[in-house]
Each structure stands twice: as C-alpha cells, then as structure tokens.
Design a protein around this motif. Structure first.
Motif, mmCIF file in Angstrom:
data_model
loop_
_atom_site.group_PDB
_atom_site.id
_atom_site.type_symbol
_atom_site.label_atom_id
_atom_site.label_comp_id
_atom_site.label_asym_id
_atom_site.label_seq_id
_atom_site.Cartn_x
_atom_site.Cartn_y
_atom_site.Cartn_z
ATOM 1 N N LYS A 11 8.714 -42.428 17.822
ATOM 2 C CA LYS A 11 7.566 -41.532 17.773
ATOM 3 C C LYS A 11 7.526 -40.791 16.440
ATOM 4 O O LYS A 11 6.468 -40.672 15.801
ATOM 5 C CB LYS A 11 7.631 -40.543 18.929
ATOM 6 C CG LYS A 11 6.461 -39.559 18.962
ATOM 7 C CD LYS A 11 6.580 -38.599 20.136
ATOM 8 C CE LYS A 11 5.421 -37.601 20.153
ATOM 9 N NZ LYS A 11 5.540 -36.647 21.295
ATOM 10 N N SER A 12 8.697 -40.296 16.001
ATOM 11 C CA SER A 12 8.777 -39.574 14.729
ATOM 12 C C SER A 12 8.434 -40.479 13.546
ATOM 13 O O SER A 12 7.735 -40.075 12.621
ATOM 14 C CB SER A 12 10.186 -38.994 14.537
ATOM 15 O OG SER A 12 10.488 -38.055 15.534
ATOM 16 N N LEU A 13 8.923 -41.720 13.605
ATOM 17 C CA LEU A 13 8.652 -42.661 12.522
ATOM 18 C C LEU A 13 7.165 -42.983 12.438
ATOM 19 O O LEU A 13 6.590 -43.056 11.344
ATOM 20 C CB LEU A 13 9.461 -43.946 12.716
ATOM 21 C CG LEU A 13 10.972 -43.832 12.506
ATOM 22 C CD1 LEU A 13 11.663 -45.119 12.957
ATOM 23 C CD2 LEU A 13 11.306 -43.527 11.056
ATOM 24 N N ASN A 61 16.781 -37.302 1.965
ATOM 25 C CA ASN A 61 16.509 -37.589 3.371
ATOM 26 C C ASN A 61 16.198 -39.063 3.609
ATOM 27 O O ASN A 61 16.443 -39.578 4.705
ATOM 28 C CB ASN A 61 15.364 -36.710 3.874
ATOM 29 C CG ASN A 61 15.824 -35.303 4.209
ATOM 30 O OD1 ASN A 61 16.508 -35.083 5.215
ATOM 31 N ND2 ASN A 61 15.475 -34.340 3.375
ATOM 32 N N ALA A 62 15.669 -39.745 2.609
ATOM 33 C CA ALA A 62 15.474 -41.186 2.736
ATOM 34 C C ALA A 62 16.811 -41.890 2.877
ATOM 35 O O ALA A 62 16.952 -42.851 3.652
ATOM 36 C CB ALA A 62 14.723 -41.717 1.512
ATOM 37 N N THR A 63 17.811 -41.407 2.160
ATOM 38 C CA THR A 63 19.158 -41.953 2.286
ATOM 39 C C THR A 63 19.709 -41.698 3.682
ATOM 40 O O THR A 63 20.288 -42.590 4.322
ATOM 41 C CB THR A 63 20.089 -41.327 1.234
ATOM 42 O OG1 THR A 63 19.554 -41.561 -0.068
ATOM 43 C CG2 THR A 63 21.479 -41.931 1.317
ATOM 44 N N LYS A 64 19.552 -40.476 4.170
ATOM 45 C CA LYS A 64 20.017 -40.137 5.513
ATOM 46 C C LYS A 64 19.338 -41.003 6.565
ATOM 47 O O LYS A 64 19.980 -41.474 7.515
ATOM 48 C CB LYS A 64 19.752 -38.655 5.810
ATOM 49 C CG LYS A 64 20.648 -37.702 5.040
ATOM 50 C CD LYS A 64 20.270 -36.250 5.294
ATOM 51 C CE LYS A 64 20.440 -35.867 6.755
ATOM 52 N NZ LYS A 64 20.140 -34.438 6.982
ATOM 53 N N CYS A 76 18.143 -38.168 13.654
ATOM 54 C CA CYS A 76 17.116 -38.862 12.872
ATOM 55 C C CYS A 76 15.742 -38.188 12.906
ATOM 56 O O CYS A 76 15.100 -38.067 11.866
ATOM 57 C CB CYS A 76 16.994 -40.298 13.354
ATOM 58 S SG CYS A 76 17.829 -41.457 12.253
ATOM 59 N N PRO A 77 15.254 -37.773 14.075
ATOM 60 C CA PRO A 77 13.928 -37.141 14.082
ATOM 61 C C PRO A 77 13.818 -35.940 13.153
ATOM 62 O O PRO A 77 12.774 -35.721 12.532
ATOM 63 C CB PRO A 77 13.740 -36.747 15.549
ATOM 64 C CG PRO A 77 14.548 -37.757 16.299
ATOM 65 C CD PRO A 77 15.760 -37.982 15.443
ATOM 66 N N ALA A 78 14.913 -35.165 13.055
ATOM 67 C CA ALA A 78 14.898 -34.009 12.158
ATOM 68 C C ALA A 78 14.799 -34.465 10.698
ATOM 69 O O ALA A 78 14.109 -33.846 9.876
ATOM 70 C CB ALA A 78 16.152 -33.163 12.363
ATOM 71 N N THR A 79 15.485 -35.545 10.380
ATOM 72 C CA THR A 79 15.414 -36.100 9.024
ATOM 73 C C THR A 79 14.003 -36.583 8.712
ATOM 74 O O THR A 79 13.466 -36.324 7.633
ATOM 75 C CB THR A 79 16.402 -37.275 8.881
ATOM 76 O OG1 THR A 79 17.733 -36.812 9.131
ATOM 77 C CG2 THR A 79 16.330 -37.878 7.484
ATOM 78 N N VAL A 80 13.394 -37.275 9.675
ATOM 79 C CA VAL A 80 12.031 -37.757 9.501
ATOM 80 C C VAL A 80 11.066 -36.590 9.312
ATOM 81 O O VAL A 80 10.149 -36.632 8.482
ATOM 82 C CB VAL A 80 11.601 -38.617 10.710
ATOM 83 C CG1 VAL A 80 10.123 -38.984 10.609
ATOM 84 C CG2 VAL A 80 12.452 -39.878 10.784
ATOM 85 N N SER A 81 11.299 -35.511 10.087
ATOM 86 C CA SER A 81 10.454 -34.321 9.976
ATOM 87 C C SER A 81 10.547 -33.702 8.584
ATOM 88 O O SER A 81 9.541 -33.270 8.009
ATOM 89 C CB SER A 81 10.858 -33.290 11.035
ATOM 90 O OG SER A 81 10.093 -32.118 10.911
ATOM 91 N N VAL A 120 7.368 -44.565 1.270
ATOM 92 C CA VAL A 120 7.934 -43.847 2.414
ATOM 93 C C VAL A 120 7.420 -44.454 3.720
ATOM 94 O O VAL A 120 8.185 -44.665 4.673
ATOM 95 C CB VAL A 120 7.581 -42.347 2.347
ATOM 96 C CG1 VAL A 120 7.923 -41.648 3.663
ATOM 97 C CG2 VAL A 120 8.334 -41.672 1.203
ATOM 98 N N ALA A 121 6.116 -44.750 3.771
ATOM 99 C CA ALA A 121 5.539 -45.334 4.983
ATOM 100 C C ALA A 121 6.162 -46.686 5.304
ATOM 101 O O ALA A 121 6.511 -46.972 6.459
ATOM 102 C CB ALA A 121 4.035 -45.481 4.827
ATOM 103 N N THR A 122 6.323 -47.522 4.285
ATOM 104 C CA THR A 122 6.871 -48.847 4.521
ATOM 105 C C THR A 122 8.370 -48.803 4.834
ATOM 106 O O THR A 122 8.876 -49.623 5.597
ATOM 107 C CB THR A 122 6.594 -49.764 3.326
ATOM 108 O OG1 THR A 122 6.876 -49.075 2.119
ATOM 109 C CG2 THR A 122 5.138 -50.176 3.304
ATOM 110 N N LEU A 123 9.088 -47.832 4.281
ATOM 111 C CA LEU A 123 10.499 -47.656 4.624
ATOM 112 C C LEU A 123 10.633 -47.253 6.092
ATOM 113 O O LEU A 123 11.442 -47.811 6.827
ATOM 114 C CB LEU A 123 11.139 -46.591 3.728
ATOM 115 C CG LEU A 123 12.594 -46.258 4.048
ATOM 116 C CD1 LEU A 123 13.491 -47.476 3.853
ATOM 117 C CD2 LEU A 123 13.091 -45.101 3.194
ATOM 118 N N ALA A 124 9.836 -46.283 6.522
ATOM 119 C CA ALA A 124 9.863 -45.867 7.924
ATOM 120 C C ALA A 124 9.496 -47.031 8.839
ATOM 121 O O ALA A 124 10.061 -47.200 9.925
ATOM 122 C CB ALA A 124 8.899 -44.700 8.140
ATOM 123 N N ASN A 125 8.571 -47.852 8.377
ATOM 124 C CA ASN A 125 8.128 -49.005 9.165
ATOM 125 C C ASN A 125 9.251 -49.997 9.415
ATOM 126 O O ASN A 125 9.249 -50.725 10.405
ATOM 127 C CB ASN A 125 6.967 -49.686 8.445
ATOM 128 C CG ASN A 125 6.121 -50.537 9.358
ATOM 129 O OD1 ASN A 125 5.803 -50.141 10.478
ATOM 130 N ND2 ASN A 125 5.739 -51.715 8.886
#
Length: 344
Positions: A11-13, A61-64, A76-81, A120-125
């Motif tokens: 959901k966060s991603l 945070n991208a590394t995390k 993870c959700p906190a990192t995404v936030s 960032v969008a494609t990394l989260a994807n």
C-alpha cells in the motif's frame, strides 16, 4: 514476514508511486502559467540548501528501501513515507522559484527533478508483487537500480542554482550538437586544406578550419562548404566564449535585465544549434542544393548575430569587443557565400 506487513508495504509503495507520478505531472506544467512561484525575490542559498538536503535524505532512504523491502520489514512503510515527504518537499521548493530566478533555471530544475521522481516511482515498482505498467511515462521504460536513484539525487545536488549557471549548461548541451555537425561537414573536406581564412586569424585558432575525409563535391562547392564551415565554427567559438562569461558571472547587467538577457541567450543557442544541424545536413548532399543551403546559412547568421549581440550585452568590455567584431566577420563571410553559386 507477515501478510499484514506485505499488505502494508505494498500500500505504501503504491502511494509513493502515485505521489511520484503526480510530481512528474506537476513538473511538466508550464511554470509561466503556474499559480505559484511567479513573484518574490529569488534566494539561491535557500534553494541550494533545501534541494541538497532533500536529495541526500532521499538517497539514504532509497538505500534503506532496497535493503529492507525484499523481506517486507515492518520499518519499510516509514522509509517509504520519508521518501514521499522528500519528493513533496523537493516539488514544493522547485515550483516556488519566483520568476526573478529565471526561466532557464526553472526549466532545468523541473526536468532534473522530474527524472528523479520517475526513478523513485520505478524503483518502488520493483518491490510490488504485481508491478504496475509505467512504460507510458517518458523515460520510465526500464528497471532502475538503487544506484540510478543515487545518480538522480546527485544530479539534483550538482545542479547550478542560479540562472546564469543554468544557461551555461544549456549552451554546453547545444555546443556539443554544433561540434557534432562540424565533424560531419569536415568529413567531406580534404585533409590539410589551406583555403583563405577570410580574415579570421584574429578570431579563430589555427585548427578551427579545415578537416578530414573527402566527398564528391566540385572545387567550387568545396570552397562554398569552407565558407559555411567558417560560419558554423564562429558560432561554436561564440558559444564557448559565452559559456566562460556566464560562468564568470561578471555581467554588467542586473535584476530583470540580467535574467531576461540570460534566458534570451538560452533560446538563441537552441536556435543556432538547430540551424547548424540543418545546414550541415544540407551540405552532406552532392550536388549541394544551393538555394536551401544559402537560405539555411542566412538563417544561421541571423540567429548567430542575435546570439552574439545578447552575449555582448552580458560581457565585460574586452569580450564585448570580440563579440562585436565577430558579428561583422560572419556577415562578411555570408556576403561572400551568397555572391555566386558553385558550378559543377
């Protein structure tokens, strides 16, 4: 890992992806018609501080995310936030740049941050169990690694934070196109040609004219091409000198006059590089189509003359004198070029 952790992370991603895509959409809007960021005093130091700090936090945070997302860590959700907050803050900073900052600077920042948002969008994807189709986004048709997000963050951090620096970067990009065109034309000329330089010794270095390779031009056509090459290389040299002046930051103008002249220089350098490319492509034919070639050479001289005039207004006296002399020289070469058509 629990199903709850996985669902929460996904959901966060998805929210991060949506946020990044909204950032791209906003950044692609014309800043001149935006509802904000049009008035006020530009603060270069504030912009630098905010963008550099946000980029560093986002990169961290991208590394995390890359380390913890595969195991669906509860952190993870906190990192995404945090990544989402960084993107939103970066968007707000870029969109709040007042018109006094300059159109070229705003355009460069929007383009670079848009690329960052796409990465960032494609990394989260990557971490979704059912990845979304992001290929409809220009530049998003690839699977990025964390390293590409790092690179995008570094690109934001290294951006010039004033309009003069942004214009210098744009001129450099167009200069590369001009240099490619020069190589294309030189391939059609014999090596070691000692044609008359038309009085350019004071403006061009010894290696600025002549080239290598050969093409089936007549001797008169070759002379015509050499004249065109002088104009193209004068344009190249003018761009190089303009870049030095922009980077030196010693323009005699200030305020709106300075920003307006810098933005005009950016517009004209694009026109020059486009017309150089058109002319070089036309000269690649044999026989040379004379009317189109002469029209293109004339258009280039007009744009180059305007470029030189604006560059002159942004220069200290010594350079201003050079730009003035260059204007008269390219006009003289154009006159010689149009005197008669080469015979075959």
């Amino acid at each position: 890992m629990t199903d709850g952790n996985k669902a929460t992370l996904e959901k966060s991603l998805n929210q991060l992806i949506d946020q990044a895509l909204l950032c791209v959409e906003e950044l692609q809007k014309d800043p001149s018609v935006a509802s904000s960021g049009t008035e006020g005093t530009y603060d270069e130091e504030f912009l630098r501080k905010e963008l550099v700090n946000a980029s560093k936090v986002l990169s961290h945070n991208a590394t995390k995310l890359s380390l913890t997302a595969p195991s669906y860590s509860r952190d993870c959700p906190a990192t995404v936030s945090e990544m989402s907050k960084c993107l939103l803050h970066t968007l707000a900073v870029v969109c709040s740049i007042p018109s006094s900052g300059g159109k070229t600077l705003s355009s460069l920042l929007r383009s670079t941050v848009s690329t960052l948002a796409i990465d960032v969008a494609t990394l989260a994807n990557n971490f979704l169990s059912s990845p979304r189709d992001l290929n409809k986004i220009k530049g998003a048709g690839y699977l990025p690694s964390t390293g590409l997000v790092w690179k995008a963050c570094e690109a934001v951090e290294s951006l010039p934070m004033n309009n003069g620096g942004a214009v210098a970067e744009k001129v450099k990009a167009n200069l590369r196109m001009v240099e490619d065109a020069i190589l294309e034309v030189e391939e059609g000329l014999e090596a070691g040609d000692d044609a008359d330089d038309g009085g350019w010794d004071d403006l061009l270095d010894d290696d600025e004219c002549g080239g290598a390779g050969e093409m089936s031009w007549t001797e008169s056509e070759k002379e015509y091409v050499r004249k065109c090459l002088i104009i193209i290389k004068a344009t190249r040299l003018a761009m190089k000198k303009a870049i030095k002046g922009l980077e030196a930051g010693n323009a005699p103008l200030s305020g709106e006059n300075l920003i307006g002249s810098q933005d005009e220089l950016a517009r004209l350098c694009e026109a020059c590089s486009r017309e150089v490319d058109d002319l070089a492509s036309t000269l690649a034919d044999a026989p040379i189509p004379m009317r189109p070639a002469s029209d293109m050479a004339s258009a280039l001289v007009r744009s180059a003359t305007e470029f030189l005039q604006v560059a002159k207004s942004l220069s200290e006296p010594a350079s201003a004198a050079w730009f003035g002399m260059c204007i008269s020289q390219i006009e003289k070469v154009l006159e010689q070029l149009l005197e008669k058509e080469p015979s075959r």
